[in-house]
Design a protein around this motif. Structure first.
Motif, PDB file in Angstrom:
ATOM      1  N   VAL A 217      59.308 -56.161   0.997  1.00 20.58           N
ATOM      2  CA  VAL A 217      59.055 -56.061   2.434  1.00 20.58           C
ATOM      3  C   VAL A 217      59.714 -54.807   2.994  1.00 20.58           C
ATOM      4  CG1 VAL A 217      59.403 -57.171   4.678  1.00 20.58           C
ATOM      5  CG2 VAL A 217      58.860 -58.557   2.669  1.00 20.58           C
ATOM      6  N   PHE A 218      58.967 -54.049   3.787  1.00 22.62           N
ATOM      7  CA  PHE A 218      59.487 -52.866   4.463  1.00 22.62           C
ATOM      8  C   PHE A 218      59.202 -52.985   5.943  1.00 22.62           C
ATOM      9  CE2 PHE A 218      58.836 -51.613   0.109  1.00 22.62           C
ATOM     10  CZ  PHE A 218      59.930 -50.805  -0.170  1.00 22.62           C
ATOM     11  N   PHE A 219      60.242 -52.802   6.756  1.00 26.77           N
ATOM     12  CA  PHE A 219      60.095 -52.849   8.207  1.00 26.77           C
ATOM     13  C   PHE A 219      59.693 -51.477   8.733  1.00 26.77           C
ATOM     14  CE2 PHE A 219      63.148 -56.317   7.437  1.00 26.77           C
ATOM     15  CZ  PHE A 219      62.418 -57.351   7.981  1.00 26.77           C
TER      16      PHE A 219
ATOM     17  N   GLU B 207      58.445 -58.594  13.848  1.00 22.66           N
ATOM     18  CA  GLU B 207      58.295 -57.149  13.708  1.00 22.66           C
ATOM     19  C   GLU B 207      57.134 -56.793  12.778  1.00 22.66           C
ATOM     20  OE1 GLU B 207      61.824 -55.028  12.656  1.00 22.66           O
ATOM     21  OE2 GLU B 207      63.098 -56.185  14.011  1.00 22.66           O
ATOM     22  N   ALA B 208      56.689 -55.539  12.904  1.00 20.45           N
ATOM     23  CA  ALA B 208      55.656 -55.022  12.005  1.00 20.45           C
ATOM     24  C   ALA B 208      56.266 -54.737  10.636  1.00 20.45           C
ATOM     25  CB  ALA B 208      55.059 -53.737  12.580  1.00 20.45           C
ATOM     26  N   VAL B 209      55.591 -55.195   9.592  1.00 21.59           N
ATOM     27  CA  VAL B 209      56.080 -55.001   8.233  1.00 21.59           C
ATOM     28  C   VAL B 209      54.934 -54.604   7.313  1.00 21.59           C
ATOM     29  CG1 VAL B 209      57.977 -56.666   8.464  1.00 21.59           C
ATOM     30  CG2 VAL B 209      55.758 -57.434   7.606  1.00 21.59           C
TER      31      VAL B 209
ATOM     32  N   PRO C  33      52.163 -56.210  -6.372  1.00 23.59           N
ATOM     33  CA  PRO C  33      51.949 -55.427  -7.592  1.00 23.59           C
ATOM     34  C   PRO C  33      50.665 -54.612  -7.570  1.00 23.59           C
ATOM     35  CG  PRO C  33      52.736 -57.620  -8.139  1.00 23.59           C
ATOM     36  CD  PRO C  33      52.461 -57.620  -6.664  1.00 23.59           C
ATOM     37  N   ASP C  34      49.630 -55.098  -6.882  1.00 23.22           N
ATOM     38  CA  ASP C  34      48.342 -54.424  -6.926  1.00 23.22           C
ATOM     39  C   ASP C  34      47.863 -53.852  -5.590  1.00 23.22           C
ATOM     40  OD1 ASP C  34      48.076 -56.913  -5.807  1.00 23.22           O
ATOM     41  OD2 ASP C  34      46.111 -57.324  -6.694  1.00 23.22           O
ATOM     42  N   ARG C  35      48.623 -54.072  -4.504  1.00 19.14           N
ATOM     43  CA  ARG C  35      48.179 -53.605  -3.193  1.00 19.14           C
ATOM     44  C   ARG C  35      49.304 -53.744  -2.187  1.00 19.14           C
ATOM     45  NH1 ARG C  35      45.050 -58.740  -0.648  1.00 19.14           N
ATOM     46  NH2 ARG C  35      46.014 -60.343  -1.928  1.00 19.14           N
ATOM     47  N   SER C  36      49.064 -53.189  -0.987  1.00 17.95           N
ATOM     48  CA  SER C  36      50.010 -53.313   0.118  1.00 17.95           C
ATOM     49  C   SER C  36      49.312 -53.985   1.290  1.00 17.95           C
ATOM     50  CB  SER C  36      50.534 -51.937   0.545  1.00 17.95           C
ATOM     51  OG  SER C  36      51.310 -51.353  -0.470  1.00 17.95           O
ATOM     52  N   LEU C  37      50.037 -54.844   1.988  1.00 18.64           N
ATOM     53  CA  LEU C  37      49.507 -55.538   3.152  1.00 18.64           C
ATOM     54  C   LEU C  37      50.397 -55.247   4.353  1.00 18.64           C
ATOM     55  CD1 LEU C  37      48.841 -59.046   1.535  1.00 18.64           C
ATOM     56  CD2 LEU C  37      47.139 -57.271   2.005  1.00 18.64           C
ATOM     57  N   SER C  38      49.789 -55.037   5.507  1.00 23.99           N
ATOM     58  CA  SER C  38      50.550 -54.776   6.727  1.00 23.99           C
ATOM     59  C   SER C  38      50.215 -55.821   7.780  1.00 23.99           C
ATOM     60  CB  SER C  38      50.239 -53.380   7.265  1.00 23.99           C
ATOM     61  OG  SER C  38      50.669 -52.383   6.362  1.00 23.99           O
ATOM     62  N   GLY C  39      51.184 -56.082   8.628  1.00 26.10           N
ATOM     63  CA  GLY C  39      50.986 -57.055   9.692  1.00 26.10           C
ATOM     64  C   GLY C  39      52.292 -57.360  10.387  1.00 26.10           C
ATOM     65  N   ARG C  40      52.378 -58.532  10.969  1.00 20.69           N
ATOM     66  CA  ARG C  40      53.575 -58.967  11.684  1.00 20.69           C
ATOM     67  C   ARG C  40      54.257 -60.077  10.898  1.00 20.69           C
ATOM     68  NH1 ARG C  40      55.302 -62.837  15.434  1.00 20.69           N
ATOM     69  NH2 ARG C  40      53.367 -64.014  15.110  1.00 20.69           N
ATOM     70  N   PHE C  41      55.567 -59.934  10.713  1.00 17.93           N
ATOM     71  CA  PHE C  41      56.337 -60.950  10.009  1.00 17.93           C
ATOM     72  C   PHE C  41      56.476 -62.160  10.925  1.00 17.93           C
ATOM     73  CE2 PHE C  41      60.871 -62.103   8.443  1.00 17.93           C
ATOM     74  CZ  PHE C  41      60.360 -63.129   7.672  1.00 17.93           C
TER      75      PHE C  41
ATOM     76  N   GLN D  99      55.186 -65.577   5.906  1.00 19.73           N
ATOM     77  CA  GLN D  99      53.980 -65.691   6.715  1.00 19.73           C
ATOM     78  C   GLN D  99      53.686 -64.345   7.354  1.00 19.73           C
ATOM     79  OE1 GLN D  99      52.347 -69.204   7.028  1.00 19.73           O
ATOM     80  NE2 GLN D  99      53.424 -68.689   5.126  1.00 19.73           N
ATOM     81  N   LEU D 100      52.591 -63.709   6.936  1.00 19.79           N
ATOM     82  CA  LEU D 100      52.204 -62.395   7.426  1.00 19.79           C
ATOM     83  C   LEU D 100      50.966 -62.540   8.302  1.00 19.79           C
ATOM     84  CD1 LEU D 100      52.776 -59.280   7.187  1.00 19.79           C
ATOM     85  CD2 LEU D 100      50.958 -59.259   5.453  1.00 19.79           C
ATOM     86  N   GLU D 101      51.106 -62.203   9.578  1.00 20.02           N
ATOM     87  CA  GLU D 101      49.981 -62.263  10.507  1.00 20.02           C
ATOM     88  C   GLU D 101      49.299 -60.902  10.553  1.00 20.02           C
ATOM     89  OE1 GLU D 101      48.959 -63.152  15.227  1.00 20.02           O
ATOM     90  OE2 GLU D 101      50.991 -63.506  14.445  1.00 20.02           O
ATOM     91  N   THR D 102      48.042 -60.855  10.159  1.00 19.46           N
ATOM     92  CA  THR D 102      47.306 -59.603  10.127  1.00 19.46           C
ATOM     93  C   THR D 102      46.784 -59.249  11.518  1.00 19.46           C
ATOM     94  OG1 THR D 102      45.179 -60.648   9.658  1.00 19.46           O
ATOM     95  CG2 THR D 102      46.600 -60.146   7.770  1.00 19.46           C
TER      96      THR D 102
END
Length: 256
Positions: A250-252, A209-211, A216-224, A234-237
């Motif tokens: 982690v937020f779905f 799913e997209a997460v 602490p210093d930034r947010s990253l988005s991608g697929r769990f 493991q976050l796939e960008t």
């Protein structure tokens, strides 16, 4: 399954019940400084200074379970990274055991949030301290929402009572005591990481799913994309790059 040394069998653990305390984690660390050898569970009726990750406060009224387990030198430092996964499995099994048939799914959100119907019902805080005598004290703090839950949380929350569970904190702890011993035996001072990772993936939610992962210093988005052999997320960008993340919230996208 990994071959265990037996140091985490049920017979190796002690349990002491307290009334009102500031924090069961803080009390465990004080016991460690005073020379406790570890293997000690402390439970409390209520916490007056309960806390979660990054110093967040945690609801601590009587009626919920507040428990901490003190371990001393539980594993070499390089093998401790998989311990949060093992702890999550024990709490996951505990909550499943006390919910009635037909309740919403119980799942694990990386690394060790326990969700019922995608709502958080448990806080887990693992803290470590190097003692003056050279020993490494590690405390596993667990707070399970049975009758109460935080208000105004940044994520969906729930409590066992809302899902048909009316067990007492003592009943829930009895399950936790047994499940934690079984899981730590399988973990085997970190040597059983492959078995623990496999079981964790079976209980996990949101793989594929997209997460968004808040650091602490930034947010990253991608697929769990799952976890690696050491339990890192493991976050796939979008570019296809796979990032390994050791800690974060982690937020779905579809539920939070």
């Amino acid at each position: 399954m990994a071959r265990s040394s037996g140091r985490f069998s049920m017979e190796a653990f002690r349990h002491e019940t307290l009334g009102d305390v500031g924090s069961t984690n803080t009390e465990c660390l004080a016991r460690a400084r005073a020379g406790d050898p570890g293997g000690l569970w402390l439970t409390a009726k209520r916490q007056t200074s309960g806390r979660g990750r990054r110093g967040r406060t945690w609801t601590s009224e009587a009626g919920n379970l507040y428990a901490s387990l003190l371990l001393v030198d539980p594993a070499p430092m390089e093998r401790l990274g998989s311990l949060p996964l093992a702890v999550a499995l024990a709490v996951h099994a505990t909550i499943r055991a006390v919910l009635p048939p037909g309740a919403d799914p119980v799942e694990v959100k990386w690394p060790n949030d326990i969700l019922i119907g995608r709502r958080k019902t448990c806080g887990i805080l693992i803290e470590a301290e190097k003692l003056l005598d050279g020993r490494q004290a590690l405390v596993i703090g667990i707070g399970i929402n049975i009758r109460h839950m935080p208000e105004g949380a940044a994520y969906p929350v729930t409590r066992l009572e809302d899902h048909g569970c009316h067990a007492s904190p003592e009943e829930v702890f009895a399950h936790l005591f047994n499940r934690m011993a079984e899981v730590l035996e399988s973990w085997d001072e970190g040597r059983g990481v492959a078995e623990i990772s496999r079981r964790w993936l079976d209980a996990a939610c949101g793989i594929g799913e997209a997460v968004t992962v808040n650091l602490p210093d930034r947010s990253l988005s991608g697929r769990f994309a799952g976890i690696d052999a050491q339990g890192l997320l493991q976050l796939e960008t979008r570019s296809g790059q796979v990032l390994s993340i050791a800690a974060g919230d982690v937020f779905f996208a579809r539920t939070e």
